[in-house]
Design an enzyme around this catalytic site. Sequence first.
Site, PDB file in Angstrom:
ATOM      1  N   ARG A   1      22.657   1.745   1.003  1.00 60.12           N
ATOM      2  CA  ARG A   1      22.757   3.032   0.290  1.00 60.12           C
ATOM      3  C   ARG A   1      22.903   4.220   1.242  1.00 60.12           C
ATOM      4  NH1 ARG A   1      22.974  -0.265  -3.267  1.00 60.12           N
ATOM      5  NH2 ARG A   1      22.064  -0.129  -5.357  1.00 60.12           N
TER       6      ARG A   1
ATOM      7  N   SER B   1      19.244   3.444 -10.615  1.00 62.39           N
ATOM      8  CA  SER B   1      18.021   3.373  -9.802  1.00 62.39           C
ATOM      9  C   SER B   1      17.668   4.774  -9.310  1.00 62.39           C
ATOM     10  CB  SER B   1      18.233   2.488  -8.579  1.00 62.39           C
ATOM     11  OG  SER B   1      18.546   1.185  -8.967  1.00 62.39           O
TER      12      SER B   1
ATOM     13  N   GLU C   1      16.880   7.802  -4.494  1.00 60.90           N
ATOM     14  CA  GLU C   1      18.299   7.530  -4.250  1.00 60.90           C
ATOM     15  C   GLU C   1      19.100   8.692  -4.839  1.00 60.90           C
ATOM     16  OE1 GLU C   1      19.746   3.649  -5.659  1.00 60.90           O
ATOM     17  OE2 GLU C   1      21.741   4.477  -5.812  1.00 60.90           O
TER      18      GLU C   1
HETATM   19  N1  EPU Z   1      11.327  -5.866 -10.747  1.00 63.80           N
HETATM   20  C1  EPU Z   1      10.157  -5.807 -11.452  1.00 63.80           C
HETATM   21  N2  EPU Z   1      10.052  -4.892 -12.470  1.00 63.80           N
HETATM   22  C2  EPU Z   1      11.067  -4.057 -12.798  1.00 63.80           C
HETATM   23  C3  EPU Z   1      12.268  -4.128 -12.073  1.00 63.80           C
HETATM   24  C4  EPU Z   1      12.372  -5.035 -11.044  1.00 63.80           C
HETATM   25  O1  EPU Z   1       9.219  -6.538 -11.197  1.00 63.80           O
HETATM   26  O2  EPU Z   1      10.891  -3.261 -13.723  1.00 63.80           O
HETATM   27  C5  EPU Z   1      11.437  -6.865  -9.658  1.00 63.80           C
HETATM   28  C6  EPU Z   1      11.762  -8.264 -10.145  1.00 63.80           C
HETATM   29  O3  EPU Z   1      11.074  -9.147  -9.307  1.00 63.80           O
HETATM   30  C7  EPU Z   1      13.241  -8.399  -9.881  1.00 63.80           C
HETATM   31  C8  EPU Z   1      13.392  -7.561  -8.627  1.00 63.80           C
HETATM   32  O4  EPU Z   1      12.452  -6.497  -8.769  1.00 63.80           O
HETATM   33  O5  EPU Z   1      13.590  -9.727  -9.678  1.00 63.80           O
HETATM   34  C9  EPU Z   1      14.769  -6.980  -8.450  1.00 63.80           C
HETATM   35  O6  EPU Z   1      15.127  -6.259  -9.628  1.00 63.80           O
HETATM   36  P1  EPU Z   1      16.667  -6.080 -10.015  1.00 63.80           P
HETATM   37  O7  EPU Z   1      17.377  -7.369  -9.857  1.00 63.80           O
HETATM   38  O8  EPU Z   1      16.759  -5.385 -11.301  1.00 63.80           O
HETATM   39  O9  EPU Z   1      17.237  -5.172  -8.840  1.00 63.80           O
HETATM   40  P2  EPU Z   1      16.655  -3.872  -8.135  1.00 63.80           P
HETATM   41  O10 EPU Z   1      16.309  -4.235  -6.732  1.00 63.80           O
HETATM   42  O11 EPU Z   1      15.587  -3.244  -8.954  1.00 63.80           O
HETATM   43  C10 EPU Z   1      18.964  -3.180  -7.113  1.00 63.80           C
HETATM   44  C11 EPU Z   1      19.830  -1.974  -7.085  1.00 63.80           C
HETATM   45  C12 EPU Z   1      20.595  -1.831  -8.376  1.00 63.80           C
HETATM   46  C13 EPU Z   1      21.441  -3.087  -8.582  1.00 63.80           C
HETATM   47  C14 EPU Z   1      20.517  -4.316  -8.595  1.00 63.80           C
HETATM   48  C15 EPU Z   1      21.271  -5.617  -8.655  1.00 63.80           C
HETATM   49  C16 EPU Z   1      18.743  -0.400  -5.588  1.00 63.80           C
HETATM   50  C17 EPU Z   1      17.973   0.861  -5.474  1.00 63.80           C
HETATM   51  N3  EPU Z   1      19.041  -0.790  -6.826  1.00 63.80           N
HETATM   52  O12 EPU Z   1      17.969  -2.952  -8.122  1.00 63.80           O
HETATM   53  O13 EPU Z   1      21.469  -0.716  -8.248  1.00 63.80           O
HETATM   54  O14 EPU Z   1      22.181  -3.030  -9.791  1.00 63.80           O
HETATM   55  O15 EPU Z   1      19.736  -4.337  -7.382  1.00 63.80           O
HETATM   56  O16 EPU Z   1      21.876  -5.892  -7.443  1.00 63.80           O
HETATM   57  O17 EPU Z   1      19.074  -1.018  -4.580  1.00 63.80           O
HETATM   58  C18 EPU Z   1      21.620   1.644  -8.603  1.00 63.80           C
HETATM   59  O18 EPU Z   1      21.697   1.757  -7.364  1.00 63.80           O
HETATM   60  O19 EPU Z   1      21.651   2.630  -9.370  1.00 63.80           O
HETATM   61  C19 EPU Z   1      21.430   0.320  -9.170  1.00 63.80           C
HETATM   62  C20 EPU Z   1      21.240   0.127 -10.472  1.00 63.80           C
END
Ligand code: EPU
Length: 337
Positions: free
Chosen positions: A164, A236, A332
């Site tokens: 990012r 995010s 972000e």
């Molecule tokens: N999780 C929780 N609770 C929640 C959300 C997430 O426990 O409410 C945990 C779970 O263990 C889950 C893990 O976090 O398995 C990862 O969650 P998720 O797959 O939803 O991905 P993220 O890390 O929360 C990132 C990006 C997203 C992108 C997804 C998929 C960032 C800041 N965000 O989210 O990007 O779509 O991975 O690759 O890196 C964005 O940047 O706006 C965005 C949506």
Amino acid sequence: MRIEENFSLEKWNTFRLPVSTRWFMEYADEEELQKILRDEYFQENRSIHIGSGSNLLFLNDFNGIVLHSAIRGMEVVEETETDVILRVGAAEVWDDVVAYAVSAGWGGIENLSHIPGEAGAAAIQNIGAYGREIQEVIVAVEAWNQLTAEKRVFTPEECRYAYRHSFFKDEHNDPYIITYIVIRLTKAPQTFCLNYGLLQKELEGKALSPQRIREAVIGIRASKLPDPEVVGNAGSYFMNPVVSAIDFEKIKASYPELPSYPAADGRVKLSAGWLIEQCGFKGKRYGSVGVYEKQALVLVNFGEASGNDIAVLAESIRNAVRNKFGVELMPEVKYVG
Ligand code: EPU
């Protein structure tokens, strides 16, 4: 060139905040941009450049110039048996670029389907999802220095991409405006990225194609992320924090179920969504603002919120995560105030 005075930005920020700007200027091509950059009024006044406002939080009305590009177009500038090099105007809607590539059968950006925003901002932000980042396909970024009004073409190395992050986000560098991005897409052989558990599960045993992956990604996104057309949000709100291996072990000792991913230089990336959920915020509503029920990393505007309301909620989330885990969450979303 389009110039508007006292212009509403409600449709220009995906939090749907009813803010306005003193001036809104939209240039059609690089000549018009150069004219603006050389203009004395522009040089002496505050300005920001926006895409579609999918990563912005306006804290007040903007008393300056909001610049927007109208440079669109996608042009194949080189084609080999294996690759296609596509030059894209910065104001193209990013997902239109993905849809175009996928419909032509070109691979490389299908995992980045349905990410809101425009192509130029995507390259600044180094958008990423489901195991891919835009930096993997960037061949060049064409940009204008706002101080000298001169154009420079950046190589991928010069863009200094990281999670990012890019050269263009670093406050210590001269401010640049991106007018075109150049990306490499693959015709054959195509390698697909199914690192992300849910994507792998969804596509198990199926013949893979950019189209098939796009459909699966769109389905996963719809199940986790709110549509900004329905409820104001900026995806995010925070970045996933990256901590040292030592800090990771300390937190893991108290919270063995802590989700984590390897990051650069032996560091460890944590899930901000998980940390926020553990602090009890997921699905909570506080007046007009709240934390999305299916993904704790997303803050939402239920309709009447101000930018300040959202910033206050974000601050209390940061404090709670700091107190419970000793981890600092960094937005972000970019604050404009
Ligand atoms: N999780 C929780 N609770 C929640 C959300 C997430 O426990 O409410 C945990 C779970 O263990 C889950 C893990 O976090 O398995 C990862 O969650 P998720 O797959 O939803 O991905 P993220 O890390 O929360 C990132 C990006 C997203 C992108 C997804 C998929 C960032 C800041 N965000 O989210 O990007 O779509 O991975 O690759 O890196 C964005 O940047 O706006 C965005 C949506």
